[in-house]
Design an enzyme around this catalytic site. Structure first.
Site, short mmCIF file in Angstrom:
data_model
loop_
_atom_site.label_atom_id
_atom_site.label_comp_id
_atom_site.label_asym_id
_atom_site.label_seq_id
_atom_site.Cartn_x
_atom_site.Cartn_y
_atom_site.Cartn_z
N CYS A 72 26.43 -13.18 -41.98
CA CYS A 72 27.30 -14.24 -41.48
C CYS A 72 28.33 -14.54 -42.57
O CYS A 72 27.96 -15.04 -43.64
CB CYS A 72 26.45 -15.48 -41.19
SG CYS A 72 27.41 -16.91 -40.72
N CYS A 186 34.05 -11.88 -39.25
CA CYS A 186 32.93 -12.59 -38.62
C CYS A 186 32.08 -11.50 -38.01
O CYS A 186 32.61 -10.60 -37.35
CB CYS A 186 33.44 -13.55 -37.55
SG CYS A 186 32.13 -14.20 -36.49
N1 DGL Z 1 28.62 -14.63 -37.25
C1 DGL Z 1 29.13 -15.64 -38.09
C2 DGL Z 1 30.10 -15.09 -39.11
O1 DGL Z 1 30.03 -13.95 -39.49
C3 DGL Z 1 29.59 -16.96 -37.59
C4 DGL Z 1 29.62 -17.37 -36.19
C5 DGL Z 1 29.55 -18.88 -36.05
O2 DGL Z 1 30.59 -19.57 -36.11
O3 DGL Z 1 28.42 -19.36 -35.91
O4 DGL Z 1 30.92 -15.80 -39.62
#
Ligand code: DGL
Length: 266
Positions: A72, A186
């Site tokens: 993330c 993301c």
């Molecule tokens: N998958 C996450 C990232 O790489 C974030 C998604 C979210 O906003 O929860 O930033």
């Protein structure tokens, strides 16, 4: 065999899991997603640190985890120092691939990098430092969107991607002076790679998945095989709130070889 934890707010970590698992198939994988606090891109920084620490300082010892992958960008760009202080095992973070994007642009004599990420990630000082360090000589434009995160989750839950909506989100970049390299900052966004390419055909998509797999392989002192070697046990899947949506998400994980979803309470 190592116990490897992939952590995200939602399903984006699957894009990282696919790369790591393909390179290192023999290990025991755990996937924890914090759907109770999804989306992370809208959480304040202090709350984010508190929440990730609360979850992982409990989950890691309980499941005897050897390596944590924070799949993330939103969390990695802020919580890694605090997390590394508290966990005494390797913690691999996923941060926007600005450096490889800049290398790509230099190699092809191009100069516009687009960073597509969450509102949290585009506002981080860590992200500004990455740009300063690796792409100070380039034009870098950023777009922070939660809508796209939700679209990626819906796609995995079987819904068609609304291309008109997607074009509207990407409107600032459509046209001649759009980005040459598009950083998928993301982990949800590689799940929409095909659709993003359709909307921005001139842009080379760049993400961090393969680099993470190489990093984990080097920590395990094991070559990234890519050979489809013997598969380890089925992955174990946890969410922080067993909702109706989580049960639908469970189907997508089952298709990737995970066991049935369980709820984790810290
Ligand atoms: N998958 C996450 C990232 O790489 C974030 C998604 C979210 O906003 O929860 O930033």
């Amino acid at each position: 065999m190592a116990n490897i934890l992939i952590f995200d707010s939602g399903m984006g970590g699957l894009s990282v899991y696919r790369e790591v698992h393909r390179a290192l198939p023999t290990h025991q994988y755990f996937y924890l997603f914090d759907n109770a606090c999804f989306p992370y891109g809208e959480l304040g920084e202090a709350r984010l640190v508190e929440r990730v620490l609360e979850l992982l300082t409990t989950f890691v010892p309980r499941h005897d985890i050897d390596i944590v992958i924070i799949a993330c960008n939103t969390a990695s760009t802020h919580v890694l120092p605090a997390l590394r202080e508290r966990l005494h095992i390797p913690v691999v973070g996923v941060v926007p691939a600005i450096k490889p994007a800049a290398e790509y642009c230099r190699l092809h004599e191009l100069n516009h990098i687009g960073l597509l990420a969450t509102p949290g990630t585009v506002s981080r000082s860590y992200t500004a430092e990455l740009v300063q360090r690796f792409a100070a000589d380039m034009q870098v434009s950023m777009l922070g969107t939660t809508e796209l995160v939700k679209m990626a989750e819906s796609k995995l839950a079987g819904q068609a991607v609304d291309m008109t909506r997607l074009s509207r989100i990407l409107a600032p970049w459509r046209g001649e002076d759009g980005p040459d390299a598009l950083v998928l900052g993301c982990t949800h966004f590689p799940l929409l790679a095909e659709e993003l390419s359709q909307c921005l055909p001139q842009a080379q998509l760049v993400d961090s998945g393969e680099a993470i797999a190489r990093r984990v392989a080097s920590l395990l002192l094991q070559p990234a095989s890519d050979a489809g070697g013997e598969r380890g046990p089925a992955g174990r899947l946890y969410c922080t709130r067993l909702t109706a949506k989580a049960r639908i998400q469970d189907e997508a994980f089952a298709a990737e070889g995970f066991c049935r979803l369980e709820e984790f309470t810290s």
